[in-house]
Design an enzyme around this catalytic site. Structure first.
Site, mmCIF file in Angstrom:
data_model
loop_
_atom_site.group_PDB
_atom_site.id
_atom_site.type_symbol
_atom_site.label_atom_id
_atom_site.label_comp_id
_atom_site.label_asym_id
_atom_site.label_seq_id
_atom_site.Cartn_x
_atom_site.Cartn_y
_atom_site.Cartn_z
ATOM 1 N N ASP A 100 0.858 -1.173 0.000
ATOM 2 C CA ASP A 100 0.000 0.000 0.000
ATOM 3 C C ASP A 100 0.900 1.231 0.000
ATOM 4 O O ASP A 100 1.777 1.362 0.862
ATOM 5 C CB ASP A 100 -0.878 -0.028 1.266
ATOM 6 C CG ASP A 100 -2.282 0.449 0.997
ATOM 7 O OD1 ASP A 100 -2.415 1.547 0.427
ATOM 8 O OD2 ASP A 100 -3.236 -0.261 1.358
ATOM 9 N N HIS B 137 -11.395 -2.781 3.065
ATOM 10 C CA HIS B 137 -11.329 -2.445 4.492
ATOM 11 C C HIS B 137 -12.080 -1.159 4.838
ATOM 12 O O HIS B 137 -12.151 -0.795 6.001
ATOM 13 C CB HIS B 137 -9.862 -2.319 4.894
ATOM 14 C CG HIS B 137 -9.177 -1.184 4.185
ATOM 15 N ND1 HIS B 137 -8.950 -1.186 2.829
ATOM 16 C CD2 HIS B 137 -8.715 0.001 4.637
ATOM 17 C CE1 HIS B 137 -8.366 -0.051 2.478
ATOM 18 N NE2 HIS B 137 -8.211 0.694 3.558
ATOM 19 N N ASP B 138 -12.582 -0.449 3.833
ATOM 20 C CA ASP B 138 -13.312 0.802 4.092
ATOM 21 C C ASP B 138 -14.814 0.651 3.889
ATOM 22 O O ASP B 138 -15.551 1.637 4.004
ATOM 23 C CB ASP B 138 -12.837 1.898 3.122
ATOM 24 C CG ASP B 138 -11.401 2.315 3.361
ATOM 25 O OD1 ASP B 138 -10.959 2.259 4.520
ATOM 26 O OD2 ASP B 138 -10.736 2.689 2.381
ATOM 27 N N ASP C 8 -3.026 4.573 -2.415
ATOM 28 C CA ASP C 8 -4.059 5.194 -1.606
ATOM 29 C C ASP C 8 -4.429 6.586 -2.133
ATOM 30 O O ASP C 8 -3.533 7.391 -2.415
ATOM 31 C CB ASP C 8 -3.502 5.316 -0.182
ATOM 32 C CG ASP C 8 -4.550 5.663 0.845
ATOM 33 O OD1 ASP C 8 -5.445 4.837 1.072
ATOM 34 O OD2 ASP C 8 -4.467 6.760 1.439
ATOM 35 N N GLU D 43 -6.352 3.943 -6.080
ATOM 36 C CA GLU D 43 -7.643 4.181 -5.433
ATOM 37 C C GLU D 43 -8.115 5.537 -5.923
ATOM 38 O O GLU D 43 -7.508 6.565 -5.613
ATOM 39 C CB GLU D 43 -7.491 4.191 -3.907
ATOM 40 C CG GLU D 43 -8.858 4.268 -3.226
ATOM 41 C CD GLU D 43 -8.781 4.723 -1.771
ATOM 42 O OE1 GLU D 43 -9.708 4.395 -1.014
ATOM 43 O OE2 GLU D 43 -7.831 5.416 -1.391
HETATM 44 C C1 GLC Z 1 -7.944 5.433 1.843
HETATM 45 C C2 GLC Z 1 -7.840 4.210 2.715
HETATM 46 C C3 GLC Z 1 -8.531 4.468 4.014
HETATM 47 C C4 GLC Z 1 -7.865 5.643 4.692
HETATM 48 C C5 GLC Z 1 -7.811 6.855 3.752
HETATM 49 C C6 GLC Z 1 -6.894 7.884 4.277
HETATM 50 O O1 GLC Z 1 -9.239 5.714 1.479
HETATM 51 O O2 GLC Z 1 -8.345 3.100 2.041
HETATM 52 O O3 GLC Z 1 -8.530 3.348 4.862
HETATM 53 O O4 GLC Z 1 -8.556 5.990 5.853
HETATM 54 O O5 GLC Z 1 -7.341 6.511 2.481
HETATM 55 O O6 GLC Z 1 -5.569 7.441 4.159
#
Ligand code: GLC
Ligand code: CA
Length: 568
Positions: free
Chosen positions: A99, A330-331, A201, A257
């Site tokens: 990540d 995970h979100d 991310d 992402e």
């Molecule tokens: C992304 C991650 C999430 C995190 C956010 C801030 O969306 O997947 O878990 O809280 O970034 O880093």
């Protein structure tokens, strides 16, 4: 047909290390725990692991607030443990993605501590500082994703720093050349160690526009700037520079992402001719049950909306670009609880959801526990939560009187990220076999029924079904490269589509409801040249009567010329 690439043919498995497997009885999952479970992942058949952050962190956002990009957090193990994991993965043919969290760091990162130390710090400009406006007002009305303003002032009369998530996660300044070079060098060192790529991310938000002006405020009183940031064309320049500086000449994969990214821009980013990223996660389908109070509502995703969004992305990236397919991460709350059935049809609906996703065009991602049908957690009290996002939202919405406590608790049960973060359910042993100690977060009480051990030996389990889907992908090019055509688009209960490549056509038909539904067989699918690849329902009446049982899903493969998507 699109150009063949190994990462298009793969299935990726996402690991949230803290909740995967605890090898040393401290209640926290760790890297040796992943290594111990590799035998399971190999048996399942996945090709790639994406491992959520294992670096030292400020501990505010479960690792997404990194304080050192180049070491391993003690709770997860050592660099030797990581290298052993990587070697063991490679020995059994599994690749590993790390990540990469480079939109922001922790406020404990030495770069930020130096930047924060004063306007003359040589590292001041690695972050985004602005003067406030008159009357002690922040530079703009931007809001932070985890609540409150996106600007925090450094002492009275001081400048403000930007943080799109929380004050503990200051945003890096990608406009600064030195910052970019530091990030690229760090990435190169991880690739030199042998990692096979990165999940990036919130990469869509790294390029902040020069003018970070006010925008229309929402219910929170702040403006959500994400769409404006993601649309900044400078993003493409940074991604291309990253590729030419770090990735060119290496056989690795990048998955971005991409929250707030539109289809047109996603095409540009994943078009191989542009040299940006290999694939993207888009979130339009995950946002379908949100509202004015962000995700804190009891609105549910409606199938017609899901079909519209997925079809648009499937067709939009069909000839150029590539998508990452996911229902869970995970979100997100568990998709089985969101659109399937947690009760009587738990197994059937879990298999249906998996079928619907894995037969689409793109690279499928499985999030830990999805493959055994883990569900949302029955949280009853705010002190069971671990995620600062929901804890802060709980207090914000209830104290301001915007949402009554009981309703907010209900919304949290439906939508909070902790639903995905409960420990992996390995067996019916205490704590689901995740740990011998007290786990860092409660185990879902359904573990005696829902666990790996029970399903591994059972040929009709959800787990066995995922294994079959992965195996099908490895055997049929049409699943990977076939064109995507929606079928029976107006059917409000059934999601059906065709995939076609050369002289093979796949027909995928999924009943998203708890009642029997009809969907006509496509033309040419009634002959002897048709094979049923998978069906999650015994004694199916689909081929004989076009009738799907509750949550039935069926995959048919037809050999012979493609007839198009017309009804028979
Ligand atoms: C992304 C991650 C999430 C995190 C956010 C801030 O969306 O997947 O878990 O809280 O970034 O880093
Ligand atoms: Ca541990």
């Amino acid at each position: 047909m699109q150009e063949p690439r190994w990462w298009k043919e793969c299935v990726v498995y996402q690991i949230y290390p803290k909740s995967f497997f605890d090898s040393n009885s401290d209640g926290i999952g760790d890297i040796p725990g992943i290594t111990e479970k590799l035998e399971y992942l190999k048996w399942l058949g996945v090709d790639v692991l994406w491992i959520c952050p294992v670096y030292p962190s400020g501990g505010f956002d479960n690792g997404y607030d990194i304080s050192d990009y180049e070491s391993i957090a003690g709770q997860y193990g050592t660099m030797e443990d990581f290298e052993k994991l990587l070697r063991t993965c490679h020995d059994c043919g599994i690749k590993v993605l790390l990540d990469l969290v480079v939109n922001h760091t922790s406020d404990r990162h030495p770069w930020f501590m130096s930047s924060q130390s004063g306007t003359t710090s040589p590292e001041r400009d690695l972050y985004i500082w602005r003067e406030g406006r008159e009357n002690a007002e922040a530079p703009s009305n931007w809001g932070a994703l985890f609540g409150g303003p996106a600007w925090t002032q450094e002492g009275p009369g001081g400048q403000y720093y930007l943080h799109l998530f929380s004050p503990r996660q200051p945003d890096l300044n990608w406009g600064n050349e030195q910052l970019r070079q530091r990030i690229y060098a760090m990435m190169s060192r991880w690739l030199d160690r042998g990692v096979d790529g990165f999940r990036m991310d919130v990469i869509s938000l790294i390029a902040k526009p020069g003018e970070m002006a006010d925008g229309p405020a929402g219910l929170s009183g702040y403006y959500d700037p994400r769409a404006q940031i993601a649309a900044n064309p400078e993003l493409h320049g940074y991604l291309r520079e990253m590729r030419s500086s770090v990735l060119d000449g290496r056989d690795v994969v990048t998955v971005g992402e991409a929250s707030a990214i539109g289809l047109e821009q996603a095409r540009v980013i994943t078009d191989p001719d542009n040299g940006e990223l290999d694939m993207l996660f888009q979130f339009e389908h995950m946002d379908l049950d949100g509202g004015e109070t962000f995700k804190w509502t009891d609105r549910a995703i409606q199938l017609p909306d899901l079909k519209r969004v997925m079809d648009r992305w499937q067709q939009g990236l069909d000839t150029v670009g590539w998508g990452a397919l996911f229902w869970n991460n995970h979100d997100q709350p568990r998709m089985l609880s969101r659109m399937g059935d947690e009760g009587r049809f738990r197994e059937t609906s879990a298999k249906m959801l998996a079928t619907c996703l894995h037969m689409m065009k793109g690279t499928p991602f499985i999030y830990q526990g999805e493959e055994i049908g883990m569900t949302n957690m029955p949280f009853s009290h705010v002190n069971q939560l671990r995620d600062n996002e929901s804890i802060q939202a709980f207090w914000h919405y209830t104290r301001s009187g915007m949402i009554p406590e009981q309703d907010m608790m209900q919304y949290i049960r439906l939508k909070c990220r902790d639903n995905a973060r409960t420990p992996m359910q390995w067996s019916a042993q205490p704590q689901a076999g995740f740990t011998d100690a007290v786990p860092w977060m409660d185990v879902n009480p359904n573990y005696p029924d829902v666990n790996v051990q029970e399903q591994r030996g059972r040929p009709d389990s959800i787990l066995a079904w995922y294994r079959s889907l992965i195996d099908l992908r490895h055997r049929h090019a049409v699943i990977v490269y076939g064109d995507y055509t929606p079928y029976d688009s107006d059917n409000p209960h059934v999601y059906a589509y065709l995939r076609s490549l050369d002289n093979q056509t796949l027909f995928v038909c999924c009943n998203f409801s708890a009642s029997p539904r009809t969907c006509t067989l496509p033309r040419g699918f009634d002959g002897s040249n048709v094979t049923v690849l998978l069906d999650n329902t015994a004694d199916s009446e689909y081929l004989s009567h076009s009738l799907l049982a509750p949550y039935e899903s069926i995959i048919l493969l037809k050999e012979g010329p493609h007839h198009g998507a017309t009804h028979s």
